[in-house]
Write a protein that holds these residues in place. Structure first.
Motif, PDB file in Angstrom:
ATOM      1  N   HIS A 248      -3.191 -12.744  -4.508  1.00 15.84           N
ATOM      2  CA  HIS A 248      -4.104 -11.610  -4.347  1.00 15.84           C
ATOM      3  C   HIS A 248      -4.609 -11.462  -2.931  1.00 15.84           C
ATOM      4  O   HIS A 248      -5.012 -10.395  -2.513  1.00 15.84           O
ATOM      5  N   GLY A 249      -4.629 -12.541  -2.168  1.00 13.29           N
ATOM      6  CA  GLY A 249      -5.154 -12.424  -0.808  1.00 13.29           C
ATOM      7  C   GLY A 249      -5.319 -13.782  -0.171  1.00 13.29           C
ATOM      8  O   GLY A 249      -4.829 -14.788  -0.681  1.00 13.29           O
ATOM      9  N   ASP A 250      -6.037 -13.818   0.952  1.00  9.62           N
ATOM     10  CA  ASP A 250      -6.154 -15.036   1.740  1.00  9.62           C
ATOM     11  C   ASP A 250      -7.052 -16.101   1.126  1.00  9.62           C
ATOM     12  O   ASP A 250      -6.977 -17.261   1.498  1.00  9.62           O
ATOM     13  N   GLN A 251      -7.944 -15.681   0.229  1.00  9.12           N
ATOM     14  CA  GLN A 251      -8.844 -16.675  -0.354  1.00  9.12           C
ATOM     15  C   GLN A 251      -8.186 -17.448  -1.491  1.00  9.12           C
ATOM     16  O   GLN A 251      -8.782 -18.342  -2.093  1.00  9.12           O
ATOM     17  N   GLN A 252      -6.957 -17.094  -1.794  1.00  4.89           N
ATOM     18  CA  GLN A 252      -6.253 -17.738  -2.898  1.00  4.89           C
ATOM     19  C   GLN A 252      -6.099 -19.237  -2.654  1.00  4.89           C
ATOM     20  O   GLN A 252      -5.723 -19.676  -1.565  1.00  4.89           O
ATOM     21  N   SER A 253      -6.380 -20.034  -3.675  1.00  4.22           N
ATOM     22  CA  SER A 253      -6.275 -21.484  -3.510  1.00  4.22           C
ATOM     23  C   SER A 253      -5.082 -22.042  -4.252  1.00  4.22           C
ATOM     24  O   SER A 253      -4.646 -23.157  -3.998  1.00  4.22           O
ATOM     25  N   LYS A 254      -4.585 -21.292  -5.213  1.00  8.65           N
ATOM     26  CA  LYS A 254      -3.402 -21.787  -5.924  1.00  8.65           C
ATOM     27  C   LYS A 254      -2.716 -20.616  -6.610  1.00  8.65           C
ATOM     28  O   LYS A 254      -3.299 -19.544  -6.738  1.00  8.65           O
ATOM     29  N   LEU A 255      -1.502 -20.837  -7.020  1.00  9.15           N
ATOM     30  CA  LEU A 255      -0.786 -19.793  -7.733  1.00  9.15           C
ATOM     31  C   LEU A 255      -0.670 -20.221  -9.179  1.00  9.15           C
ATOM     32  O   LEU A 255      -0.554 -21.401  -9.482  1.00  9.15           O
ATOM     33  N   THR A 256      -0.723 -19.238 -10.056  1.00 10.44           N
ATOM     34  CA  THR A 256      -0.697 -19.574 -11.467  1.00 10.44           C
ATOM     35  C   THR A 256       0.638 -19.199 -12.054  1.00 10.44           C
ATOM     36  O   THR A 256       1.126 -18.088 -11.876  1.00 10.44           O
TER      37      THR A 256
ATOM     38  N   CYS B 222       7.463   2.743  -5.909  1.00 10.02           N
ATOM     39  CA  CYS B 222       6.728   1.484  -6.075  1.00 10.02           C
ATOM     40  C   CYS B 222       5.229   1.639  -6.322  1.00 10.02           C
ATOM     41  O   CYS B 222       4.668   0.944  -7.163  1.00 10.02           O
ATOM     42  N   PRO B 223       4.548   2.532  -5.589  1.00 13.21           N
ATOM     43  CA  PRO B 223       3.102   2.611  -5.830  1.00 13.21           C
ATOM     44  C   PRO B 223       2.734   3.288  -7.157  1.00 13.21           C
ATOM     45  O   PRO B 223       1.578   3.246  -7.551  1.00 13.21           O
ATOM     46  N   LYS B 224       3.700   3.905  -7.833  1.00 14.02           N
ATOM     47  CA  LYS B 224       3.403   4.648  -9.069  1.00 14.02           C
ATOM     48  C   LYS B 224       2.991   3.721 -10.207  1.00 14.02           C
ATOM     49  O   LYS B 224       3.314   2.534 -10.210  1.00 14.02           O
TER      50      LYS B 224
ATOM     51  N   VAL C 174       6.403  -4.548  -5.947  1.00 14.92           N
ATOM     52  CA  VAL C 174       5.287  -3.762  -6.490  1.00 14.92           C
ATOM     53  C   VAL C 174       3.985  -4.554  -6.430  1.00 14.92           C
ATOM     54  O   VAL C 174       3.994  -5.771  -6.277  1.00 14.92           O
ATOM     55  N   GLY C 175       2.879  -3.841  -6.560  1.00 18.29           N
ATOM     56  CA  GLY C 175       1.554  -4.472  -6.586  1.00 18.29           C
ATOM     57  C   GLY C 175       0.984  -4.671  -5.201  1.00 18.29           C
ATOM     58  O   GLY C 175       1.640  -4.373  -4.203  1.00 18.29           O
ATOM     59  N   PRO C 176      -0.248  -5.208  -5.145  1.00 23.89           N
ATOM     60  CA  PRO C 176      -0.874  -5.425  -3.842  1.00 23.89           C
ATOM     61  C   PRO C 176      -0.031  -6.361  -2.996  1.00 23.89           C
ATOM     62  O   PRO C 176       0.462  -7.367  -3.491  1.00 23.89           O
ATOM     63  N   GLY C 177       0.187  -6.042  -1.744  1.00 24.92           N
ATOM     64  CA  GLY C 177       1.028  -6.876  -0.884  1.00 24.92           C
ATOM     65  C   GLY C 177       2.504  -6.647  -1.117  1.00 24.92           C
ATOM     66  O   GLY C 177       3.341  -7.229  -0.454  1.00 24.92           O
ATOM     67  N   THR C 178       2.835  -5.842  -2.094  1.00 27.22           N
ATOM     68  CA  THR C 178       4.215  -5.492  -2.468  1.00 27.22           C
ATOM     69  C   THR C 178       5.128  -6.705  -2.609  1.00 27.22           C
ATOM     70  O   THR C 178       6.323  -6.633  -2.385  1.00 27.22           O
ATOM     71  N   ARG C 179       4.569  -7.854  -2.929  1.00 32.82           N
ATOM     72  CA  ARG C 179       5.409  -9.006  -3.268  1.00 32.82           C
ATOM     73  C   ARG C 179       5.263  -9.232  -4.763  1.00 32.82           C
ATOM     74  O   ARG C 179       4.475 -10.075  -5.205  1.00 32.82           O
ATOM     75  N   GLY C 180       5.966  -8.451  -5.546  1.00 29.66           N
ATOM     76  CA  GLY C 180       5.889  -8.613  -6.988  1.00 29.66           C
ATOM     77  C   GLY C 180       6.961  -7.793  -7.667  1.00 29.66           C
ATOM     78  O   GLY C 180       7.462  -6.814  -7.099  1.00 29.66           O
ATOM     79  N   VAL C 181       7.368  -8.218  -8.865  1.00 33.34           N
ATOM     80  CA  VAL C 181       8.306  -7.433  -9.675  1.00 33.34           C
ATOM     81  C   VAL C 181       7.727  -7.311 -11.078  1.00 33.34           C
ATOM     82  O   VAL C 181       6.850  -8.092 -11.456  1.00 33.34           O
TER      83      VAL C 181
END
Lengths: 227, 638, 254
Positions: B273-281, B302-304, B348-355
Motif C-alpha cells: 500500500h505504501g512506504d509505511q508497509q512493514s510486511k506483506l500478507t 487499468c484504472p477502471k 492494477v490498483g494503487p502503484g499499479t503493481r497488482g493483478v
C-alpha cells in the motif's frame, strides 16, 4: 453458584405463586399460610434450613469468587470499555447484596414479625380455628408506601439478578449450546419478568387500592379494623 | 570443506529403510545421558524437540517468541501434501517425489526428496492422532484438495489455518514433554552464536530477550530449526522476528551455506500500500483453485472498475499461456507472469503493481456459500487489509517474497558439515531445490522434525558418546565474549540512522537487484551497494536503550547486521549461478517465450559457500547432483 | 493523519508505569495499527528516546503475539480482528488513542505494552494435548471424524492464544482460552481417552495460575479475534462437571 441459584430460582417461583393467592381473597391465602405453618416441624424446618443453606452457600461462594476475581484483576489505571456485557451481568454483586439485605428485612418483617411485633396480633377465624391473618398483614404492611416501594425496587433487582443468573446457570451447568442459547436467554429474561410481575402485583395492588379509585384490596377496611 | 552427502546405498525406495538399519542407535537407558539443543520451535523444531523428548533425551528448546506456539509455521494457510492417494486419482510416493524434484527444477537431492515423499504419509497419521482438526467429508474420512503445481488432490487442510493447526499439534506434543520435564523450554531467547569444540558443535550462546542476559548452553548436539531468511528483503510474508542470525552465525563458524539465491516469490499476496508497509500478507495459493487471474488487455482499462471491463477485454494470461495448468501454474511461473504484465503497464490498483484474482465465475458455478466455506477467512482477511469485499469485486494480488529454499548445507542425515550441528526445515537446503511446491514446506518441516532427526541424531550421538565435551572448555567463554563485544559495539556507535531504516534500504536493494528477475548487471550493482550500506551501518547506526534490558532495537540491529552480510553472499550465489532455474531467474537465460532456461551441464550442483572472514568474498564449493532414478527434464506447464 | 497517542510506559515488571502522550504525524490511513506504532518508534529513535516496546510477530492475525488494549478494548474497536490486522482507516484524523497492555495478575507487564503470558503455556503443559507418541499412530482414515465434529473442533482450535479474553474479562478469567483448547481435543474421537484428566488438569492449572472466575459476562467472546463462542465454556463446564463426579466416585483425580 448455579446449583444454589437453581434452588432459590425454584423457591421464588413457588413463593410468587403462593402470593398470588392474595387475589383469591382472605381465605385462600390464610389457608395456604396456615398449611405452611402447620407442616410437620421436620419438613418445615428442613425446608427452611435447606433454603437458608442454599442462600448461605450462594453468598459465601459469591464472596469468595469476587475476592479471587479482585486478586486476578488488580487495580486498573487505564480505560476499559465493554462491548456486550449486559447491565444485569455487570451489577450482579450490587443487586445480590441489596437482595440479601432485602431477604433479611423480609424475614424480619413478615416471618418473625420482629420489625412490627403488632403483626403477631393479627388473627382471624378459619373454619373455627384461630390462625394468622396473613391477608390483612400483607395489606397492612404494603399500605406503608415506603415499605411497598422498597419491595418493588427489590423485586426489580431480583428480576435483573435472575435474568443474568438464570441464563448463567444454563451456562455454568454446561447445558447451553449454540442452538439453544437464544432460547435460554429469552427464557431467563422472561422468567425474571414473570417473577417480578408476580411479586410486585401485591404491593402494587395495595398501593393502587390505597391511593387511587381502584379497589383491588379493601385497604381502608383492613386499616380501620386493625387500628 | 568436506561435503559428503552420505547418501545410502541401494535402490531409491529402500535407501531410508536400509539407512535406518545401518546407522547406530542409542540404547533407551542411555538416552538421558545426552543433552540436545533445539533452536526454533516451529514445525521442524517443535516436532524435533517433542520427539527427542519422548525418546528420552534431555532437550533444551529455544525460541525468540513468548511461546513456542507462535513460530511462523503458524501462518501457513493452504495445506500439507501427502502421498496417501485417498482420492484414488493416481497419486503415489513416486509421483509426489517426482513432482517435488521436477517442481524444484532438478536442483534438489534425489534421495532426500524420496524420503520426504515416503514420510509424508506418516505425517498425516501422526497429526491426525494428535487431534489436528483436518477437514473431513460427511462420512468422516479426510478431505483433500489440489494445490499449486499438482495434478492430483493430495493436500490435507484445516480450514485456512493448516499451519497453525499442525503447529499446535507439535506444540501440544512439545508441551507434554515440557510438563514431564523432558524438555526445558527457553522462551524469548535468541541464539547469537554457535560454540565449537574440536570442530564439533557443542553448544550455543543465547541472549535472554527480557533481561538481556547472555548465557552459554552446552549439549552433545545442536539442532537448528530457525526458518528461512526471507526477511533479508525487509518486505516479505515472514513474521517480523524471522531472521538469519542463527544460521548465519553457524555459517561464520564454518557451516556451509547452500543455494542462498533460491528465494521463492509467492504469487498470491496482497499488493503493497505504501512506504509505511512493514510486511506483506500472503493469501493461500489455494485461492487459485477457484479464482481466475487476469489483467485488462489494454493499459487504458487499468484504472477502471474491474466489473465494468467486459470479458473480451480481459487477458486471462495464465490460462492463455499455460492451458493445461492454467491458474494453477507453479509459483515462480505465475509470479513472473504477474511481473511481466505489470512491467507492460497493465498492472492494477494503487502503484499499479497488482493483478486481479477473480472469483465471480466460481461464485456463479458453486454458489457463494461454497466459496465462503472454502476461503471465508481469506476473504475476511483481504477485506480487513484492503477495505474491499472480494465477493463483489476481484481481489488484487501481487507476488511477494515468501520462502527460501536455500539454507545451511546438510547431508542425508540432516547434519551440516560441522559434526553435531543438524539443520531442519526451512533452515536447511535439501528438499525443494530451486523452487518449492505449494503445501510442501509443512511436509518437510514435520518430516525432518518427527521422523528423520530422531534416527539420524542417534547415529552421531552413539559415535561421540555421552559427555562428549568439557563444559568448562574455553571455547564457551571465548564465544560468549565475542557475542558481548558485538552487542557493546552496536550500542557504542550512536550514529544517526535507525536499524530499521538500514533494513528497509537493504530490502529495496535486494528486491530490485536480486528479486524475481536477476541479471549479471543487477547483481554486480547489488554487490557494490550492499557493502557500502553495511559500512554505513557500522558507522552510523543508532541503537538506543541498554544491553541488559528488553530492547527490541538491539534485537533488530543484530539481525540487520547479519542480513547485511548475508545478502552479499546471496548475491554472490545468484551471480555464480549463470542459468535460470526454478525461482532463480536470470534474464540472460530465458527461452523465447520468457521461460527459465536451465543449464544442467554446468549447474547441476549445490552451491555451498564457505565463510572466508570479514569483507572477504565467500568461497564456493560444489556438491554435484546426480540423479539415479529420474532424468533431467525441462519443466513444461503448458 | 495526525494522532495523539496516550501510551502506557513501564520500564519493567516492578516499575509503577504511567501514561505518556505522544503525537504522530503523516500516518497513512492504509497502514496497520502496528505500522503506525513503527512510525512513532522511528520518530522516537530519531530523537534518541527509547521506542515503545510491544509484542508483534506475524502481522497477519494468526500468531497471537500482538496484545494491545486500544481505547479500552482488547485488540481495538473492530470485531474479530487482532491489533496487527487493525487498520488506521478505523480511526479519524485528530483522534486521541489510548494504548495499554493486557492487564491481569497472571499476565505481568514485562515492559511497556509487553506482557508475560507463560501461564497459558503452563495450562497446555498440564493437559492440553493428546498423548500420541511420534510413530505410534494408525492410518489417519481409520479414525472417522464426523464432519460436524471436525468443524466444531476446528472452531475451537482456531484460538490463537493471544489472551484478549483474559484482558477483556472483568475477572481476568481464562475460561474462554481453556474452554477452546479443551473443546478442540474433547470433541474429537482421538481425544476421548484423556478427556476427563485433561479438563481436570487444565482447570486446576488455570486456577493455580491466578486467573479469575467466569461470571458469564461474555466480553471475552466479544473481543476474541477468532470469535470463539461462549458455548465452549458451557462445554468445558459440562465436561468438568462430569469429570469431577467421576473422579469423586472413583476417588482418583486421574
Amino acid at each position: 453458584m448455579a446449583i444454589t441459584g437453581l434452588i432459590m430460582v425454584g423457591f421464588v417461583l413457588f413463593h410468587m405463586l403462593g402470593n398470588l393467592q392474595m387475589f383469591q381473597g382472605p381465605d385462600a391465602i390464610n389457608t395456604y399460610a396456615h398449611f405452611l405453618k402447620t407442616l410437620p416441624p421436620a419438613v418445615m424446618w428442613g425446608g427452611r434450613l435447606f433454603l437458608l443453606a442454599a442462600a448461605g452457600v450462594h453468598v459465601a461462594t459469591a464472596i469468595s469468587l469476587t475476592r479471587e476475581n479482585c486478586k486476578a484483576c488488580p487495580t486498573d489505571p487505564g480505560v476499559k470499555e465493554r462491548v456486550q456485557a449486559t447491565l444485569s451481568s455487570k451489577t450482579m454483586a450490587l443487586s445480590g447484596s441489596i437482595l440479601l439485605f432485602f431477604i433479611v428485612f423480609h424475614i424480619l418483617h413478615f416471618t418473625t414479625h420482629t420489625i412490627f411485633p403488632v403483626y403477631k396480633t393479627f388473627m382471624t377465624d378459619l373454619d373455627g380455628q384461630q390462625v394468622y391473618d396473613v391477608y390483612s398483614m400483607v395489606i397492612y404492611g404494603f399500605s406503608n408506601a415506603w415499605i411497598a416501594t422498597f419491595y418493588i425496587i427489590a423485586m426489580g433487582l431480583l428480576c435483573m439478578h435472575l435474568s443474568h443468573g438464570v441464563s448463567s446457570m444454563f451456562q455454568s451447568l454446561g447445558l447451553r449450546n449454540n442452538y439453544w442459547r437464544k432460547t435460554f436467554d429469552i427464557f431467563a429474561a422472561l422468567y425474571g419478568w414473570v417473577i417480578f410481575i408476580g411479586f410486585v402485583s401485591n404491593p402494587a395492588a395495595v398501593l393502587l387500592s390505597e391511593y387511587t379509585s381502584l379497589n383491588i384490596f379493601p385497604v381502608q377496611d383492613v386499616l380501620l379494623r386493625l387500628s | 570443506m568436506k561435503l559428503d552427502p552420505n547418501i545410502p546405498e541401494g535402490p531409491l525406495p529402500q535407501k531410508w529403510d536400509n539407512h535406518k538399519f545401518d546407522i547406530k542407535l542409542v540404547n533407551p537407558a542411555n538416552r538421558r545421558k545426552y543433552n540436545i539443543i533445539v533452536v526454533g520451535s516451529g514445525l521442524a523444531g517443535g516436532a524435533a524437540a517433542a520427539t527427542l523428548g519422548e525418546l528420552g533425551y534431555n532437550v533444551s528448546c529455544f525460541c525468540y517468541q513468548d511461546s513456542p506456539r507462535r513460530a511462523h509455521s503458524i501462518a501457513a494457510q493452504g495445506g500439507i501434501n501427502a502421498a496417501k492417494n485417498y482420492q484414488n486419482d493416481g497419486d503415489s510416493i513416486y509421483r509426489l517425489f517426482y513432482d517435488t524434484i521436477k517442481g524444484g527444477d532438478f536442483r534438489s537431492r534425489e534421495a532426500n526428496v524420496y524420503r520426504l515423499a515416503q514420510l509424508s504419509v506418516n505425517i498425516i497419521d501422526q497429526c491426525a492422532a494428535q487431534g489436528v482438526p483436518f477437514a473431513r467429508e460427511y462420512g468422516g474420512l479426510l478431505a483433500n484438495r489440489s494445490f499449486g503445481g499438482a495434478q492430483v488432490s493430495r493436500t490435507f487442510y484445516a480450514r485456512g489455518q493448516t499451519g497453525q493447526q499442525l503447529l499446535l499439534g507439535a506444540y501440544s506434543a512439545l508441551s507434554r514433554q515440557i510438563g514431564l520435564g523432558q524438555v526445558k523450554m527457553y522462551n524469548r531467547h535468541e541464539m547469537l552464536d554457535l560454540v565449537l569444540i574440536d570442530g564439533h558443535a557443542k553448544g550455543i550462546i543465547t541472549r535472554n530477550l527480557v533481561t538481556g542476559e547472555i548465557s552459554k548452553h552446552t549439549a552433545d548436539a545442536v539442532i537448528l530449526a530457525t526458518g528461512g531468511f526471507g526477511n533479508a528483503f525487509f518486505l516479505s510474508t515472514n513474521a517480523q522476528g524471522c531472521n538469519v542470525t542463527a544460521a548465519y552465525r553457524a555459517y561464520k563458524r564454518g557451516a556451509g551455506f547452500a543455494n542462498p539465491c533460491f528465494t521463492q516469490i509467492h504469487p498470491t499476496c496482497i499488493p503493497q500500500h505504501g512506504d509505511q508497509q512493514s510486511k506483506l500478507t500472503l493469501m493461500s495459493e489455494s485461492l487459485r483453485n477457484d479464482g481466475r487471474v487476469w489483467v485488462p488487455k489494454r493499459k487504458e482499462d487499468c484504472p477502471k472498475d474491474p466489473r465494468d471491463i467486459p470479458e473480451g477485454d480481459r487477458d486471462y494470461y495464465l490460462e492463455r499461456k499455460y492451458p493445461s495448468f492454467g491458474n494453477l501454474a507453479p509459483r515462480d511461473i505465475s509470479s513472473r507472469s504477474a511481473k511481466e504484465v505489470c512491467d507492460e503497464g497493465r498492472g492494477v490498483g494503487p502503484g499499479t503493481r497488482g493483478v486481479y484474482l477473480d472469483f465471480s465465475d466460481a461464485i456463479k458455478r458453486l454458489g457463494r456459500h461454497v466459496i465462503e466455506e472454502r476461503y471465508g477467512n481469506l476473504f475476511d482477511m483481504y477485506e480487513s487489509i484492503t477495505g474491499e469485499n472480494a465477493y463483489e469485486r476481484p481481489m488484487r494480488i501481487y507476488p511477494a517474497l515468501h520462502y527460501t529454499m536455500g539454507g545451511l548445507w546438510v547431508d542425508y542425515n540432516l547434519m551440516s558439515n560441522i559434526p553435531g550441528l543438524f539443520v531442519l526445515g526451512e533452515a536447511n537446503f535439501s528438499d525443494h531445490g530451486a523452487n518449492r511446491l505449494g503445501a510442501s514446506a509443512l511436509m518437510q518441516g514435520l518430516a525432518d522434525g518427527y521422523f528423520v532427526i530422531s534416527h539420524t541424531v542417534a547415529n552421531y550421538l552413539a559415535e561421540v558418546g555421552a559427555g562428549s565435551y568439557d563444559p568448562a572448555d574455553t571455547a564457551f567463554a571465548q564465544t560468549e565474549a565475542q557475542v558481548r563485544n558485538q552487542i557493546d559495539h552496536l550500542l557504542s556507535i550512536k550514529g544517526a540512522r535507525s536499524p530499521r531504516s538500514f533494513h528497509q534500504e537493504l530490502g529495496k536493494i535486494l528486491w530490485e537487484h536480486c528479486g524475481m528477475a536477476r541479471s549479471k548487471e543487477s547483481l554486480k550493482t547489488a554487490l557494490e551497494l550492499i557493502p557500502a550500506l553495511r559500512k554505513e551501518f557500522w558507522e552510523d547506526v543508532r541503537v538506543v536503550g541498554q544491553a541488559k534490558d528488553f530492547n527490541q532495537e538491539l534485537e533488530r540491529a543484530g539481525r540487520v547486521a547479519d542480513f547485511l552480510e548475508f545478502a552479499e553472499m546471496m548475491c554472490h550465489d545468484a551471480l555464480d549461478r549463470d542459468e535460470s532455474c526454478g525461482a532463480h531467474f536470470r534474464t540472460e537465460h530465458q527461452t523465447e517465450e520468457g521461460e527459465a532456461k536451465r543449464n544442467d551441464k554446468k549447474y547441476a550442483y549445490v552451491a555451498v559457500w564457505e565463510y572466508q572472514g570479514e569483507d572477504q568474498p565467500p568461497k564456493l564449493h560444489k556438491e554435484p547432483l546426480s540423479y539415479e532414478e529420474v532424468d533431467f527434464a525441462t519443466r513444461s506447464y503448458k | 493523519m495526525k494522532l495523539t497517542l496516550k501510551i502506557w510506559r513501564q520500564a519493567n515488571t516492578e516499575d509503577q508505569g504511567r501514561f505518556i502522550s505522544y503525537s504522530v504525524d503523516d500516518v497513512s490511513s492504509d497502514s496497520s495499527f502496528l505500522e503506525m506504532l513503527d512510525l512513532l518508534n522511528e520518530q522516537l529513535v530519531a530523537k534518541g528516546e527509547e521506542p515503545v516496546a510491544f509484542d508483534h510477530d506475524c502481522r497477519e492475525g494468526i500468531c497471537g503475539m500482538c496484545s494491545l488494549r486500544i481505547n479500552g478494548l482488547a485488540h481495538g474497536p473492530e470485531r474479530a480482528t487482532t491489533v496487527c490486522q487493525l487498520h488506521m482507516r478505523s480511526f479519524q484524523d485528530g483522534d486521541t488513542i489510548t494504548i495499554e497492555p493486557w492487564r491481569a495478575a497472571p499476565f505481568p507487564v514485562v515492559k511497556d505494552l509487553v506482557v508475560d503470558r507463560s501461564s497459558f503455556d503452563a495450562i497446555i503443559q498440564s493437559g492440553g494435548f493428546i498423548t500420541a507418541r511420534t510413530g505410534s499412530a494408525q492410518d489417519a482414515n481409520s479414525i472417522l471424524v464426523p464432519k460436524c465434529d471436525a468443524d466444531t473442533a476446528m472452531d475451537a482450535a482456531a484460538c490463537i492464544g493471544c489472551g484478549a479474553c483474559v484482558a477483556a474479562c472483568k475477572n481476568a478469567s481464562a475460561m474462554l482460552f481453556v474452554a477452546a483448547k479443551a473443546a478442540h481435543l474433547n470433541t474429537l474421537p482421538q481425544g476421548q481417552a484423556e478427556k476427563d484428566r485433561r479438563v481436570l488438569k487444565m482447570v486446576s492449572t488455570m486456577d493455580e495460575a491466578g486467573f479469575g472466575n467466569c461470571t458469564n459476562y461474555g466480553e471475552c467472546e466479544a473481543v476474541c479475534p477468532k470469535e470463539i463462542s461462549l458455548d465452549f465454556i458451557a462445554k468445558l463446564n459440562r465436561d468438568y462437571g462430569k469429570a469431577s463426579i467421576k473422579a469423586f466416585l472413583s476417588g482418583s483425580d486421574e
